[in-house]
Motif scaffolding. Structure first.
Motif, PDB file in Angstrom:
ATOM      1  N   VAL A 126       0.970  -1.269   0.181  1.00  0.00           N
ATOM      2  CA  VAL A 126       0.062   0.076  -0.175  1.00  0.00           C
ATOM      3  C   VAL A 126       0.931   1.045   0.040  1.00  0.00           C
ATOM      4  CG1 VAL A 126      -1.700   1.406   1.229  1.00  0.00           C
ATOM      5  CG2 VAL A 126      -1.873  -1.186   1.385  1.00  0.00           C
ATOM      6  N   ARG A 127       0.539   2.226  -0.972  1.00  0.00           N
ATOM      7  CA  ARG A 127       1.529   3.517  -1.135  1.00  0.00           C
ATOM      8  C   ARG A 127       0.207   4.509  -0.946  1.00  0.00           C
ATOM      9  NH1 ARG A 127       6.991   3.288  -5.171  1.00  0.00           N
ATOM     10  NH2 ARG A 127       7.464   1.512  -4.245  1.00  0.00           N
ATOM     11  N   CYS A 128       0.576   5.485  -0.217  1.00  0.00           N
ATOM     12  CA  CYS A 128      -0.135   6.862  -0.181  1.00  0.00           C
ATOM     13  C   CYS A 128       0.432   7.759  -0.948  1.00  0.00           C
ATOM     14  CB  CYS A 128       0.050   7.360   1.388  1.00  0.00           C
ATOM     15  SG  CYS A 128      -1.313   8.596   1.650  1.00  0.00           S
ATOM     16  N   SER A 129       0.048   7.410  -2.258  1.00  0.00           N
ATOM     17  CA  SER A 129       0.688   8.249  -3.501  1.00  0.00           C
ATOM     18  C   SER A 129       0.021   7.927  -4.930  1.00  0.00           C
ATOM     19  CB  SER A 129       2.208   8.057  -3.717  1.00  0.00           C
ATOM     20  OG  SER A 129       2.292   6.619  -4.388  1.00  0.00           O
ATOM     21  N   THR A 130       0.207   8.811  -5.703  1.00  0.00           N
ATOM     22  CA  THR A 130      -0.203   8.486  -7.325  1.00  0.00           C
ATOM     23  C   THR A 130       0.848   7.757  -7.790  1.00  0.00           C
ATOM     24  OG1 THR A 130       0.919  10.435  -7.983  1.00  0.00           O
ATOM     25  CG2 THR A 130      -1.156  11.108  -7.159  1.00  0.00           C
ATOM     26  N   LEU A 131       0.773   7.509  -9.183  1.00  0.00           N
ATOM     27  CA  LEU A 131       1.459   6.508  -9.938  1.00  0.00           C
ATOM     28  C   LEU A 131       3.004   7.288  -9.901  1.00  0.00           C
ATOM     29  CD1 LEU A 131       1.164   4.049 -11.592  1.00  0.00           C
ATOM     30  CD2 LEU A 131       0.795   5.551 -13.713  1.00  0.00           C
ATOM     31  N   GLU A 132       3.121   8.698  -9.920  1.00  0.00           N
ATOM     32  CA  GLU A 132       4.351   9.227 -10.412  1.00  0.00           C
ATOM     33  C   GLU A 132       5.520   8.859  -9.881  1.00  0.00           C
ATOM     34  OE1 GLU A 132       5.041  11.285 -12.990  1.00  0.00           O
ATOM     35  OE2 GLU A 132       2.851  10.906 -13.418  1.00  0.00           O
ATOM     36  N   PRO A 133       5.815   8.339  -8.453  1.00  0.00           N
ATOM     37  CA  PRO A 133       6.927   7.867  -8.019  1.00  0.00           C
ATOM     38  C   PRO A 133       7.495   6.522  -8.600  1.00  0.00           C
ATOM     39  CG  PRO A 133       5.460   8.544  -6.153  1.00  0.00           C
ATOM     40  CD  PRO A 133       4.947   8.356  -7.276  1.00  0.00           C
ATOM     41  N   LEU A 134       6.511   5.865  -9.335  1.00  0.00           N
ATOM     42  CA  LEU A 134       6.841   4.268  -9.671  1.00  0.00           C
ATOM     43  C   LEU A 134       7.936   4.542 -10.738  1.00  0.00           C
ATOM     44  CD1 LEU A 134       3.552   2.302  -9.281  1.00  0.00           C
ATOM     45  CD2 LEU A 134       5.244   2.757  -7.765  1.00  0.00           C
ATOM     46  N   PRO A 135       8.665   3.627 -10.930  1.00  0.00           N
ATOM     47  CA  PRO A 135       9.857   3.452 -11.893  1.00  0.00           C
ATOM     48  C   PRO A 135       9.157   3.001 -13.459  1.00  0.00           C
ATOM     49  CG  PRO A 135      10.276   1.841 -10.486  1.00  0.00           C
ATOM     50  CD  PRO A 135       9.278   2.581  -9.966  1.00  0.00           C
ATOM     51  N   GLU A 136       9.972   3.615 -14.474  1.00  0.00           N
ATOM     52  CA  GLU A 136       9.373   3.278 -15.579  1.00  0.00           C
ATOM     53  C   GLU A 136       9.606   1.870 -16.112  1.00  0.00           C
ATOM     54  OE1 GLU A 136      10.661   6.024 -18.516  1.00  0.00           O
ATOM     55  OE2 GLU A 136       9.709   7.759 -17.669  1.00  0.00           O
ATOM     56  N   ALA A 137       8.735   1.229 -16.937  1.00  0.00           N
ATOM     57  CA  ALA A 137       9.074  -0.147 -17.383  1.00  0.00           C
ATOM     58  C   ALA A 137       9.033  -1.313 -16.115  1.00  0.00           C
ATOM     59  CB  ALA A 137      10.363  -0.198 -18.296  1.00  0.00           C
ATOM     60  N   SER A 138       8.256  -1.099 -15.216  1.00  0.00           N
ATOM     61  CA  SER A 138       8.395  -1.733 -14.008  1.00  0.00           C
ATOM     62  C   SER A 138       7.073  -2.746 -13.678  1.00  0.00           C
ATOM     63  CB  SER A 138       8.675  -1.231 -12.753  1.00  0.00           C
ATOM     64  OG  SER A 138       7.475   0.002 -12.595  1.00  0.00           O
ATOM     65  N   LEU A 139       5.980  -2.586 -14.540  1.00  0.00           N
ATOM     66  CA  LEU A 139       4.880  -3.226 -14.075  1.00  0.00           C
ATOM     67  C   LEU A 139       4.298  -3.947 -15.431  1.00  0.00           C
ATOM     68  CD1 LEU A 139       3.293   0.030 -12.413  1.00  0.00           C
ATOM     69  CD2 LEU A 139       4.024  -2.211 -11.311  1.00  0.00           C
ATOM     70  N   ASP A 140       3.396  -5.058 -15.138  1.00  0.00           N
ATOM     71  CA  ASP A 140       2.810  -5.613 -16.222  1.00  0.00           C
ATOM     72  C   ASP A 140       1.360  -5.221 -16.391  1.00  0.00           C
ATOM     73  OD1 ASP A 140       5.028  -7.737 -16.578  1.00  0.00           O
ATOM     74  OD2 ASP A 140       4.563  -7.865 -14.341  1.00  0.00           O
ATOM     75  N   SER A 141       0.910  -4.661 -15.430  1.00  0.00           N
ATOM     76  CA  SER A 141      -0.509  -4.058 -15.656  1.00  0.00           C
ATOM     77  C   SER A 141      -0.977  -3.018 -14.756  1.00  0.00           C
ATOM     78  CB  SER A 141      -1.694  -5.204 -15.285  1.00  0.00           C
ATOM     79  OG  SER A 141      -1.548  -6.585 -16.006  1.00  0.00           O
ATOM     80  N   ILE A 142      -1.660  -2.082 -15.266  1.00  0.00           N
ATOM     81  CA  ILE A 142      -2.100  -0.777 -14.601  1.00  0.00           C
ATOM     82  C   ILE A 142      -3.425  -0.684 -14.635  1.00  0.00           C
ATOM     83  CG2 ILE A 142      -1.759   1.581 -14.077  1.00  0.00           C
ATOM     84  CD1 ILE A 142       0.864   1.499 -15.180  1.00  0.00           C
ATOM     85  N   LEU A 143      -4.166  -0.624 -13.259  1.00  0.00           N
ATOM     86  CA  LEU A 143      -5.598  -0.440 -13.387  1.00  0.00           C
ATOM     87  C   LEU A 143      -6.186   0.937 -12.968  1.00  0.00           C
ATOM     88  CD1 LEU A 143      -6.631  -3.966 -11.120  1.00  0.00           C
ATOM     89  CD2 LEU A 143      -6.340  -3.520 -13.360  1.00  0.00           C
ATOM     90  N   TYR A 144      -7.234   1.360 -13.653  1.00  0.00           N
ATOM     91  CA  TYR A 144      -7.783   2.640 -13.160  1.00  0.00           C
ATOM     92  C   TYR A 144      -9.511   2.174 -13.323  1.00  0.00           C
ATOM     93  CZ  TYR A 144      -3.786   5.424 -14.128  1.00  0.00           C
ATOM     94  OH  TYR A 144      -2.620   6.051 -14.239  1.00  0.00           O
ATOM     95  N   ILE A 145      -9.893   1.848 -11.945  1.00  0.00           N
ATOM     96  CA  ILE A 145     -11.167   1.223 -11.911  1.00  0.00           C
ATOM     97  C   ILE A 145     -12.128   2.402 -11.087  1.00  0.00           C
ATOM     98  CG2 ILE A 145     -12.820  -0.318 -10.853  1.00  0.00           C
ATOM     99  CD1 ILE A 145     -10.783  -1.571 -12.985  1.00  0.00           C
ATOM    100  N   ASP A 146     -12.866   3.065 -12.134  1.00  0.00           N
ATOM    101  CA  ASP A 146     -13.805   4.333 -11.649  1.00  0.00           C
ATOM    102  C   ASP A 146     -12.794   5.267 -11.079  1.00  0.00           C
ATOM    103  OD1 ASP A 146     -16.234   3.213 -12.548  1.00  0.00           O
ATOM    104  OD2 ASP A 146     -16.344   2.078 -10.817  1.00  0.00           O
TER     105      ASP A 146
END
Length: 229
Positions: free
Chosen positions: A81-101
């Motif tokens: 759990v991170r109290c943040s937006t997406l911005e601090p995450l490094p580039e090319a580090s994830l397989d899926s990103i969800l925006y549910i509502d």
């Protein structure tokens, strides 16, 4: 950042709806997932309810109070759990990103999806579920901080360069008429628990049968999935 909506607890009990849309997005989830605007982690719990395991699942929630509630939810140990937006995450580090509502709450939606795509590995999936049809915009949308609702064509047009659209469909065809009644007649800023229970237990199961028969061409929510080239 403080979330202005008050509907999360109310919709957390909509188990048929969560089961329906989660079944639509689960085929696109890879080993490492980020869920933007995780809220109360209701979607997270449904997606993990069958015992599915991931290398890493990051719940991103900029509201500190909501983050505290997620941390008390006793999620599996691969969840962070991170109290943040997406911005601090490094580039090319994830397989899926969800925006549910969530995307409808973000003023600069296209820039947000461009940022998300940079954080995906090649072949990763960007998944967005949002309320459909701007003509259904109601006092409820305004009360919970929506900037807009999306047509399918409008959401498709938000797809970032360097991605390939793999799914674009409407969901909850019967629920469309409930949203239409609210936007035109009731004009409620918040549904009642009884209305949510009726929609979830009666309307959603019917929509789940009707939607494929209608070719997913009609509904009150719109789902798009893009794959990074």
């Amino acid at each position: 950042m403080k979330y202005v909506g008050s509907e999360l607890e109310l919709f957390s009990k909509a188990r048929h709806w969560k089961s329906y849309f989660c079944a639509q997005i689960k085929p696109f989830l890879g080993p490492e997932v980020a869920e933007v605007g995780a809220g109360l982690a209701g979607t997270t719990r449904v997606l993990l309810a069958d015992g599915a395991r991931y290398l890493r699942w990051t719940c991103l929630e900029p509201d500190a109070q909501l983050c505290e509630q997620i941390e008390r939810a006793k999620l599996p140990d691969f969840c962070e759990v991170r109290c943040s937006t997406l911005e601090p995450l490094p580039e090319a580090s994830l397989d899926s990103i969800l925006y549910i509502d969530v995307l409808e709450h973000i003023e600069h939606d296209r820039a947000e999806l461009e940022s998300a795509l940079r954080r995906l590995r090649p072949g990763g999936h960007l998944i967005v579920l949002s309320p459909a049809h701007q003509f259904l915009f109601s006092p409820f949308d305004q009360a919970i901080g929506h900037f807009r609702r999306y047509s399918r064509a409008g959401l498709v047009a938000c797809g970032p360069a360097g991605s390939r659209l793999v799914r674009a469909r409407y969901l909850d065809s019967l629920g469309f008429f409930l949203s239409l009644a609210n936007s035109r007649l009731l004009r409620q800023s918040m549904p009642t628990p009884r209305q949510i229970a009726f929609w979830d237990s009666v309307v959603v199961p019917v929509s789940r049968v009707l939607d494929p028969l209608l070719g997913f061409h009609f509904g009150k929510s719109v789902l798009c999935v893009w794959q990074k080239a």
